[in-house]
Every structure is written in structure tokens, then in C-alpha cells.
Design an enzyme around this catalytic site. Structure first.
Site, short mmCIF file in Angstrom:
data_model
loop_
_atom_site.label_atom_id
_atom_site.label_comp_id
_atom_site.label_asym_id
_atom_site.label_seq_id
_atom_site.Cartn_x
_atom_site.Cartn_y
_atom_site.Cartn_z
N GLU A 190 -7.90 4.39 3.74
CA GLU A 190 -8.02 5.35 2.64
C GLU A 190 -7.85 4.71 1.27
O GLU A 190 -8.37 5.22 0.28
CB GLU A 190 -6.99 6.48 2.82
CG GLU A 190 -5.57 6.19 2.31
CD GLU A 190 -4.87 5.05 3.02
OE1 GLU A 190 -5.28 4.72 4.16
OE2 GLU A 190 -3.92 4.48 2.45
N LYS A 220 -3.49 1.21 -6.24
CA LYS A 220 -3.53 2.18 -5.13
C LYS A 220 -2.29 3.06 -5.16
O LYS A 220 -1.17 2.56 -5.13
CB LYS A 220 -3.62 1.42 -3.80
CG LYS A 220 -3.50 2.33 -2.56
CD LYS A 220 -3.67 1.55 -1.26
CE LYS A 220 -3.39 2.43 -0.04
NZ LYS A 220 -3.50 1.70 1.25
N LYS A 270 -0.99 7.11 12.24
CA LYS A 270 -0.25 5.88 12.53
C LYS A 270 0.84 6.16 13.55
O LYS A 270 1.39 7.26 13.57
CB LYS A 270 0.41 5.36 11.24
CG LYS A 270 -0.54 4.73 10.25
CD LYS A 270 0.22 4.21 9.04
CE LYS A 270 -0.72 3.66 7.98
NZ LYS A 270 -1.49 2.48 8.41
N ASP A 292 -7.66 6.15 8.03
CA ASP A 292 -6.51 5.30 7.67
C ASP A 292 -6.93 4.17 6.74
O ASP A 292 -6.08 3.48 6.18
CB ASP A 292 -5.87 4.75 8.95
CG ASP A 292 -4.47 4.19 8.70
OD1 ASP A 292 -3.91 4.46 7.62
OD2 ASP A 292 -3.94 3.50 9.60
N ASP A 312 3.23 3.04 -0.13
CA ASP A 312 1.79 2.84 -0.26
C ASP A 312 1.26 3.16 -1.67
O ASP A 312 0.06 3.13 -1.91
CB ASP A 312 1.05 3.66 0.81
CG ASP A 312 -0.20 2.98 1.33
OD1 ASP A 312 -0.37 1.77 1.11
OD2 ASP A 312 -1.03 3.68 1.96
N ASP A 334 1.19 7.55 3.43
CA ASP A 334 0.02 7.27 4.27
C ASP A 334 0.36 7.50 5.74
O ASP A 334 0.93 6.63 6.40
CB ASP A 334 -0.44 5.82 4.05
CG ASP A 334 -1.69 5.47 4.85
OD1 ASP A 334 -2.33 6.40 5.40
OD2 ASP A 334 -2.05 4.27 4.90
N ARG A 338 -9.07 2.03 -0.04
CA ARG A 338 -10.34 1.59 -0.63
C ARG A 338 -11.15 2.77 -1.16
O ARG A 338 -11.98 2.61 -2.05
CB ARG A 338 -11.12 0.76 0.40
CG ARG A 338 -11.43 1.50 1.68
CD ARG A 338 -11.82 0.57 2.83
NE ARG A 338 -10.66 -0.11 3.43
CZ ARG A 338 -10.74 -0.99 4.43
NH1 ARG A 338 -11.92 -1.33 4.93
NH2 ARG A 338 -9.65 -1.55 4.91
N1 BES Z 1 -1.44 1.34 3.78
C1 BES Z 1 -2.10 0.71 4.85
C2 BES Z 1 -1.92 -0.80 4.85
C3 BES Z 1 -0.52 -1.33 5.05
C4 BES Z 1 -0.11 -1.73 6.31
C5 BES Z 1 0.34 -1.49 3.99
C6 BES Z 1 1.16 -2.25 6.48
C7 BES Z 1 1.61 -2.00 4.17
C8 BES Z 1 2.02 -2.38 5.41
C9 BES Z 1 -3.61 0.99 4.81
O1 BES Z 1 -3.97 2.21 4.28
C10 BES Z 1 -4.11 0.96 6.20
O2 BES Z 1 -3.72 1.80 6.97
N2 BES Z 1 -5.00 0.01 6.49
C11 BES Z 1 -5.57 -0.12 7.78
C12 BES Z 1 -7.04 -0.39 7.59
C13 BES Z 1 -7.83 -0.37 8.86
C14 BES Z 1 -7.90 1.03 9.41
C15 BES Z 1 -9.21 -0.90 8.58
C16 BES Z 1 -4.89 -1.28 8.49
O3 BES Z 1 -4.60 -2.28 7.84
O4 BES Z 1 -4.63 -1.16 9.67
ZN ZN Z 2 -2.66 3.01 2.92
MN MN Z 3 -4.00 3.77 5.73
#
Ligand code: BES
Ligand code: ZN
Ligand code: MN
Length: 498
Positions: A347, A263, A275, A345, A286, A268, A349
Site C-alpha cells: 500500500e 509514507k 498480516k 499490503d 509505518d 498497516d 507505493r
Molecule cells: N509496511 C510494510 C513494510 C514493512 C515491513 C515495514 C516490515 C517495516 C517492517 C509494507 O507496507 C508491506 O507490507 N510490504 C510488503 C510488500 C509486498 C506485499 C510486496 C512486504 O514487504 O511484505
Molecule cells: Zn506498509
Molecule cells: Mn503493507
């Protein structure tokens, strides 16, 4: 970068690194100086005076008699054999404490060749400084050790050379991963990321090593139908890229062929599912998965391992603008699946789905591994130092976990429960990009599984917490980018080469 040498001598005007452990029960100290005989009585009483306890991550500096300084690094509980990872961490902690000095000789209790390697790695990995963006405070930064000598008679000649080259290469490419992660999004975009990787490949030896790199730009991605990468990148002024690093061993048959997919979100923001400020700062990390897979492929090539690797880095910046993907937009992924983007968010995947499908177009794969800072749920489930492994193939997962153990990286198996899959169903598209919030790490894994051929062994590594250290430095791990996953990927390639 520090130079590593295995030697059976200690230079007088140097620093000696030895270990100290706590004897069980009594709390008394036990010196662990490896093959080096020391007058331990005097040293132990000095250490007691200084309040040393022998616990991990405690480094006590004392004046030496035959050397300038002795750094005594904690090994924790006294034992007849210390694990490789205990030694790797103790060497790393000592190296960090010795920043500002030029060289040190490490004499720690190594009973096996693998322990000697762990000490070399730990010392090198602990010798890291990221000061590219300092100006008035740059001079005050202490430079890492330049020379790391390992005092050992266990390994000599050609074997010692192979071992130091492996430790040196792992350290060099971990540094590349860490630097990429620590570089802020003002200076790291999908385009500059792809240029840094292209340059690193040239510097490593490029085509002469069997390394090739191709980069798809935004218009190529759009015309070829990479709908996931385009959708995530379309809100940004910094357009997306897809980097493909391929390594085909020269002059030897490849014993295995793996695809690594990482990834690569250079920042992000969450997109229109913005966020909060607090969770956003760390999102320069990220792209940790992309950095790890590209650097691992280069490291495997530098080590000339007889394993073919395709590394794929889908790179995009997830931003907010009037061209950003809206919640409820439907996109068409590479390969044709349609996705309802309910949450911009989620993203990672989307970019990974495209790259996973593309990666499988290259034939003869023995396995595919994706590496991603994918979910906050990973951090909730396993904390900041343990990454997750999800799979469709238990044997592949077991093998990977054994290699993680060998390399000292903490990974833990997680399930992909079929009953969670239905939560990803969409009323209007083939699938939605979010499902049940509970078990969010597993839901993300199930989403990715939809892009994998049933018969291809696949691992999904969620490294969200461990990729980026927001706490204090420990062992060989600095603050900021850690480089997690690179060592296990290289160790896996080394293992299948034997
Ligand atoms: N990059 C984030 C995940 C992340 C969170 C990495 C904290 C490192 C530290 C990812 O893109 C994300 O935002 N995931 C969301 C998914 C949700 C919207 C289903 C999450 O984990 O909140
Ligand atoms: Zn992310
Ligand atoms: Mn995200």
C-alpha cells in the site's frame, strides 16, 4: 527537552562524562577525557576492578573526587582520532545511563568542531523518554538529563551558538518524529497526525518563519483524483489526509528547492492481505517516513536555512472491512495511471505514487526524496540498522550518502535493475502493485520510479528496518521510533546552504 551548552568549566556538584578505550592487543584501558586533565592512574585501576572493557555501549559509573560522579563511556578501540559517530554514540549511551540525574558535563576527545556537535547531538538524542501513556508506572520512569554541558574551548561565542542551536533543533524534531512513531494507532490517525504537524508548525513560528501547511481531507482527495490514497484508506473508519508543509526562506533567496515525500500509513494491517499477528505489532511505525519529512521541513525552517522545502505526507490507515480495496481492484492514481492492486499490503507505493506526482506539480524542484518504511525485503537485504538509497541520479545519491555519513545515519546504495520492471506489468491495467518477490525492495523502487519525471533527480529511501527499534536501546537510539532520515535531510539542507 534537554538544554545544551558549550562551556569551558565544570560545575562541582555535577556529573562528568569521559571516555575510555581499549588499547589494541593488550586489552589495557586508555582514558579519553578530551581537554580535561585527569589523574588517570587511580581511575584506570578502579575501572579495571569494576571489569570495564572500553567497548562501545558500556557505561561505568564511578564516584568522582572533584565531581559527584564520573560516567565513563566506552569508545571501542583506542585511536588518535575518534569518528564523530563513535563520539555521538558514546555520548548517547552515557546520557541514557544518566537518566534520573539533572545535568552532566561531557568531556570527550573531540578534535574537530563537527565532533563537538556530534557529542551534543548524541547526548541530546540519548535523552529521550516516551511516557505519555503510562499511569501507575509513570513515576518509576527516570527523567532524561535536563542540562547537557559540553566541555570544550574549541568553539565559542556566535559559532558555539549556531552549533548548539543546530544540535538542539535536530534533537527537538527527532523527538517529534519518535513521539509520532511511538504513539499507538488508537491515538494517531491521519487526522490527528495532520493536527500534530499543524500545531508543531504554529509552535515553531509558522508563517513568520516562512512555514505554511495545507491539509486535504477525504472528500477533497476523492474529488481531486488521489486514487492511491483513497484506495488504501477506504477500508478504515479513520479517513485519509494529504499534508503539505511548505517552507520558503524569509529574507533570503532559496539556493535550492527540494520536495520530501514520506509514507504515512498510521497503521498497516496489510488490508485484505492481512498480516500475521507477529508482523503487525510494529506497523504503528509505518508512518515513520511521513513524520521524518514533516519534522525535517520544520527543523530546516527553524534553522532559517536558505533552502525551499515542500514536504508531503500522504496519510491513511490500511484496514480490513467490507469497504477495503480487494485484490484485483483497479484504481486510478493521481495523474491518471491505472494500477491493478494485486496485494493490498503493498500500500505504501500507492499513497506515495499519488503524492510524488502532486509534489512534482510545484515547479523549480532541484530534487525529490521519498522516505518510506516500504518493504520487508529491505530488512532482509540490509538488516535493521542500514537503510537503502535508490536513485535515477548518481550525483544526487552520492551527495546524499556523503551527508548521511556526516550525520551518522547508515544508508547504502541499492540498484534499480531494469530487468525487474517487467514483473510489474499487468494484463489489465497500466501496472500492477506487486512484481517479483525476489528483490522486492528494488521492485518497489521501480514502481515508484514510474511516477518520477526522467529529468528530475530523485532518491527513494527505504527505512523499513531502521525506523523502529524492536531490540534494545544502543548509543543514542532508544527502543521504538528512532527518527532515522531526519538528520541526513537537515544535514543536506545545511550543506547546500553554505
Ligand atoms: N509496511 C510494510 C513494510 C514493512 C515491513 C515495514 C516490515 C517495516 C517492517 C509494507 O507496507 C508491506 O507490507 N510490504 C510488503 C510488500 C509486498 C506485499 C510486496 C512486504 O514487504 O511484505
Ligand atoms: Zn506498509
Ligand atoms: Mn503493507
Amino acid at each position: 527537552m534537554s538544554a545544551i551548552k558549550i562551556s569551558d568549566g565544570i560545575i562541582k556538584d555535577e556529573i562528568l562524562v569521559i571516555g575510555v578505550a581499549t588499547k589494541s592487543g593488550k586489552g589495557a584501558l586508555q582514558l579519553e577525557s578530551g581537554e580535561l586533565a585527569l589523574d588517570s592512574k587511580a581511575l584506570i585501576s578502579t575501572l579495571n576492578d569494576l571489569g570495564a572493557t572500553g567497548k562501545a555501549d558500556e557505561v561505568t559509573l564511578v564516584p568522582g573526587t572533584s565531581t559527584r560522579l564520573i560516567a565513563v563511556t566506552g569508545l571501542g578501540k583506542a585511536s588518535t582520532v575518534y569518528s564523530d559517530e563513535t563520539l555521538r554514540r558514546a555520548a548517547g549511551a552515557a546520557a541514557r545511563a544518566l537518566a534520573g540525574n539533572s545535568s552532566a558535563t561531557f568531556s570527550l576527545p573531540a578534535k574537530h568542531v563537527s565532533a563537538v556537535k556530534a557529542i551534543a547531538e548524541g547526548a541530546a538524542l540519548g535523552s529521550y523518554l516516551f511516557d505519555q501513556f503510562r499511569s501507575s508506572t509513570k513515576a518509576a520512569q527516570k527523567s532524561p538529563l535536563k542540562n547537557i554541558n559540553i566541555y570544550s574551548s574549541q568553539i565559542k561565542g556566535a559559532d558555539a551558538k549556531v552549533l548548539t542551536e543546530s544540535a538542539q533543533t535536530i534533537s527537538k524534531y527527532t523527538t517529534l518524529v519518535r513521539d509520532l512513531i511511538n504513539t499507538p494507532p488508537s491515538h494517531l490517525t491521519p487526522d490527528s497526525f495532520s493536527k500534530i504537524i499543524t500545531d508543531a508548525i504554529k509552535e515553531a513560528g509558522g508563517a513568520a518563519l516562512g512555514l505554511r501547511v495545507t491539509v486535504l481531507n477525504e472528500s477533497q482527495l476523492r474529488s481531486k483524483g488521489y486514487g492511491g490514497i483513497i484506495a488504501v484508506g477506504q477500508g478504515s473508519a479513520n479517513p485519509p489526509r494529504l499534508v503539505h508543509v511548505s517552507y520558503t526562506p524569509k529574507g533570503a533567496k532559496a539556493l535550492k528547492k527540494y520536495a520530501f515525500v514520506g509514507k504515512g500509513i498510521t497503521f498497516d494491517t496489510g488490508g485484505l492481505a492481512l498480516k500475521p499477528a507477529q508482523g503487525m505489532e510494529a506497523m504503528k511505525s509505518d508512518m515513520s517516513g511521513a513524520a521524518a519529512v514533516c519534522a525535517a521541513a520544520i527543523a530546516i525552517a527553524v534553522l532559517k536555512l536558505p533552502v525551499a522545502i515542500d514536504a508531503w505526507a500522504p496519510l491513511a490507515e490500511n484496514m480490513v472491512s467490507d469497504s477495503a480495496t480487494r485484490p484485483s481492484d483497479i484504481i486510478t492514481m493521481y495523474g491518471g495511471k491505472t494500477i491493478e492492486v494485486l496485494n493490498p499490503d503493498a500500500e505504501g507505493r500507492l499513497v506515495l505514487g499519488d503524492a510524488l506526482v502532486r509534489a512534482q506539480e510545484e515547479g523549480d524542484l532541484d530534487g525529490i526524496i521519498d522516505v518510506a518504511t516500504l518493504t520487508g525485503a529491505q530488512v532482509v537485504a540490509l538488516g535493521k540498522r542500514t537503510s537503502a538509497v535508490m536513485t535515477n541520479d548518481e550525483n544526487f545519491s552520492q551527495h546524499f550518502l556523503a551527508m548521511a555519513e556526516r550525520s551518522g545515519e547508515s544508508f547504502w546504495p541499492m540498484p534499480l535493475p531494469q530487468e525487474l520492471r517487467a514483473s510489474l506489468d499487468s494484463p489489465v491495467a497500466d501496472m500492477a502493485n506487486i512484481g517479483d518477490r525476489m528483490g522486492g525492495m528494488l521492485v518497489a523502487g521501480l514502481f515508484l520510479k514510474e511516477f518520477i519525471a526522467d529529468t528530475l533527480p530523485w532518491l527513494h529511501l527505504d527505512i523499513a528496518g531502521p525506523a523502529y527499534n524492536e531490540g534494545v536501546a544502543h548509543g543514542y537510539t532508544p527502543v521504538g521510533g528512532t527518527g532515522i532520515a531526519l538528520r541526513t535531510l537537515v544535514t543536506l539542507a545545511e550543506d547546500v546552504s553554505d
